[in-house]
Motif scaffolding. Structure first.
Motif, PDB file in Angstrom:
ATOM      1  N   PRO A  60       0.805  -1.228   0.000  1.00 26.70           N
ATOM      2  CA  PRO A  60       0.000   0.000   0.000  1.00 26.70           C
ATOM      3  C   PRO A  60       0.834   1.271   0.000  1.00 26.70           C
ATOM      4  O   PRO A  60       0.302   2.361  -0.269  1.00 26.70           O
ATOM      5  N   LYS A 163      -2.476   1.005  -3.648  1.00 25.58           N
ATOM      6  CA  LYS A 163      -3.392  -0.075  -3.995  1.00 25.58           C
ATOM      7  C   LYS A 163      -4.332   0.280  -5.144  1.00 25.58           C
ATOM      8  O   LYS A 163      -5.294  -0.440  -5.407  1.00 25.58           O
ATOM      9  N   HIS A 177      -7.137  -5.002  -5.718  1.00 24.87           N
ATOM     10  CA  HIS A 177      -6.771  -3.588  -5.724  1.00 24.87           C
ATOM     11  C   HIS A 177      -7.825  -2.782  -6.479  1.00 24.87           C
ATOM     12  O   HIS A 177      -8.636  -3.332  -7.226  1.00 24.87           O
TER      13      HIS A 177
END
Length: 421
Positions: A60, A163, A177
């Motif tokens: 992330p 993401k 994602h």
């Protein structure tokens, strides 16, 4: 020095033979896998078959390794990892040029090379290549983290790490994602920042993008991806991740001048005729760039093509001509530059450019004098050549060696008989 091995259709560096055969097998296997519905890209609907606990984990806050992408995008990853994009950092030719650059200009001066050969350095400044993702070259997450392109900016790529991934499929969804669909992933502007380079002296050392932009291909709306990332039939998302997917996917081999079959389809060669005038014979040869949206050859000036035209009386060579198709760049002393690390920095002018433009057909009228034979054979052979260096390691020793590559593109032959004989 690495040597050339003759073949009925191609002259090539001997060590490239097995790599090419393996690569061909891999691509065929990947296409078959696509047809069988094994591969992935971006999902389109919400009917996922894998539970969240089994989904790949996207970083992330930084770059995600291609191995993570490959957990879902299996066949795409299998093809990509054997492509020159995947080896843009690790291949021996680049490593030799990069080491030469460091020796000549220092580590900071050589960093410009990494902006395209290890482009994740643009975000994170990992110029020492300590992060394994940096060594992945033009990796999945670099291209699919690009949120915008601005060719006039100092850094044309606007990267958004995390993401959210960016790609060309509309209304796509993924359980792993977020996805934002873009138009520029399908446009040549996406390729331009790394396939165009103008040095500090204002010399366009690498001009593939501008060659395309000035061509009929650009005017007709034909993009780089149309040729170099063709759509092939097949599932986009792995069956164990998602059932319903798009029915075609872009092949991520991204083949170019290293794929001689592609080059052979782009160039035609013909002996269009001949004329006798006493002891002189004229031979007419035509070479055409019929299938390339940029110059032939394109890329670094070390890439060149040579047309070899010979006249034989039986087995005896009577005469020969060599016609180069190349761009020659000079340094400030007027010397031709023969290595990548030199031309990128030191080129100040272009001495000559005899390459074929997109769609160009060039007719060559070649005169041969003092011909006394009653029957001759003319042969025209077009070869693609690349003179460079490579970093090689054998028995624990690493060194830079010269490499000469030579591939046969096309060959034609014609008998020539004087009038009345």
């Amino acid at each position: 020095m690495m040597t050339l091995v003759p073949n009925t259709s191609v002259l090539r560096v001997s060590s490239a033979s097995n790599r090419r055969d393996a690569k061909t097998s891999l691509v065929r296997s990947a296409v078959l896998a696509l047809a069988l519905g094994v591969t992935t890209a971006f999902a389109q609907s919400a009917d996922y078959t894998a539970p969240p606990s089994r989904l790949p984990q996207i970083n992330p806050n930084g770059w995600t390794s291609s191995a993570i992408c490959g957990e879902c995008h299996q066949a795409i990853h299998a093809v990509w990892q054997h492509s020159l994009h995947a080896k843009s950092w690790s291949n021996g030719v680049f490593q030799a040029a990069y080491r030469r650059s460091i020796d000549a200009y220092g580590e900071e001066g050589a960093r410009v090379c990494l902006s395209c050969h290890a482009p994740t350095v643009r975000q994170g400044q990992d110029f020492a290549v300590k992060d394994p993702v940096t060594a992945e070259g033009v990796t999945c997450d670099f291209c699919h983290s690009i949120a915008a392109i601005d060719l006039d900016a100092a850094d044309p790529f606007r990267v958004n790490l995390g993401k959210t991934k960016y790609g060309p499929l509309r209304h796509a969804q993924s359980p792993a994602h977020q996805i934002v669909d873009t138009s520029f992933h399908k446009n040549s502007e996406f390729c331009g920042p790394c396939h165009e380079y103008r040095n500090a002296q204002g010399v366009t050392v690498l001009g593939t993008y501008s060659e395309w932009k000035e061509s009929t291909y650009a005017r007709q709306g034909k993009q780089c991806q149309d040729c170099h990332m063709p759509l092939v039939p097949g599932r986009v998302v792995a069956l164990n991740i998602k059932e319903k997917t798009p029915t075609s996917v872009n092949l991520h081999d991204i083949s170019g001048s290293h794929d001689m079959e592609r080059v052979r389809k782009a160039i035609t060669l013909e002996i269009s005729g001949y004329e006798w005038h006493g002891d002189r014979v004229w031979l007419f040869v035509k070479v055409s760039n019929v299938g390339s949206g940029h110059c032939f050859p394109t890329g670094m000036p070390m890439h060149r093509a040579v047309l070899d035209v010979s006249i034989h009386d039986g087995s005896k060579l009577v005469d020969r001509r060599e016609i180069p198709f190349e761009i020659v760049m000079l340094d400030k002393e007027g010397r031709p530059l023969r290595r990548e690390y030199e031309v990128l920095v030191k080129a100040v002018s272009v001495r000559s450019d005899t390459r074929l433009r997109p769609g160009e057909s060039r007719s060559l009228d070649l005169s041969f004098r003092d011909i006394t034979a009653s029957r001759l054979t003319a042969t025209a052979a077009l070869t693609y050549e690349y003179s460079t260096e490579a970093l090689v390691t054998t028995e624990g020793e690493t060194r830079i060696e010269p490499v000469e590559m030579k591939f046969l593109i096309a060959s034609r032959q014609s008998s020539m008989k004087p009038p009345g004989r």
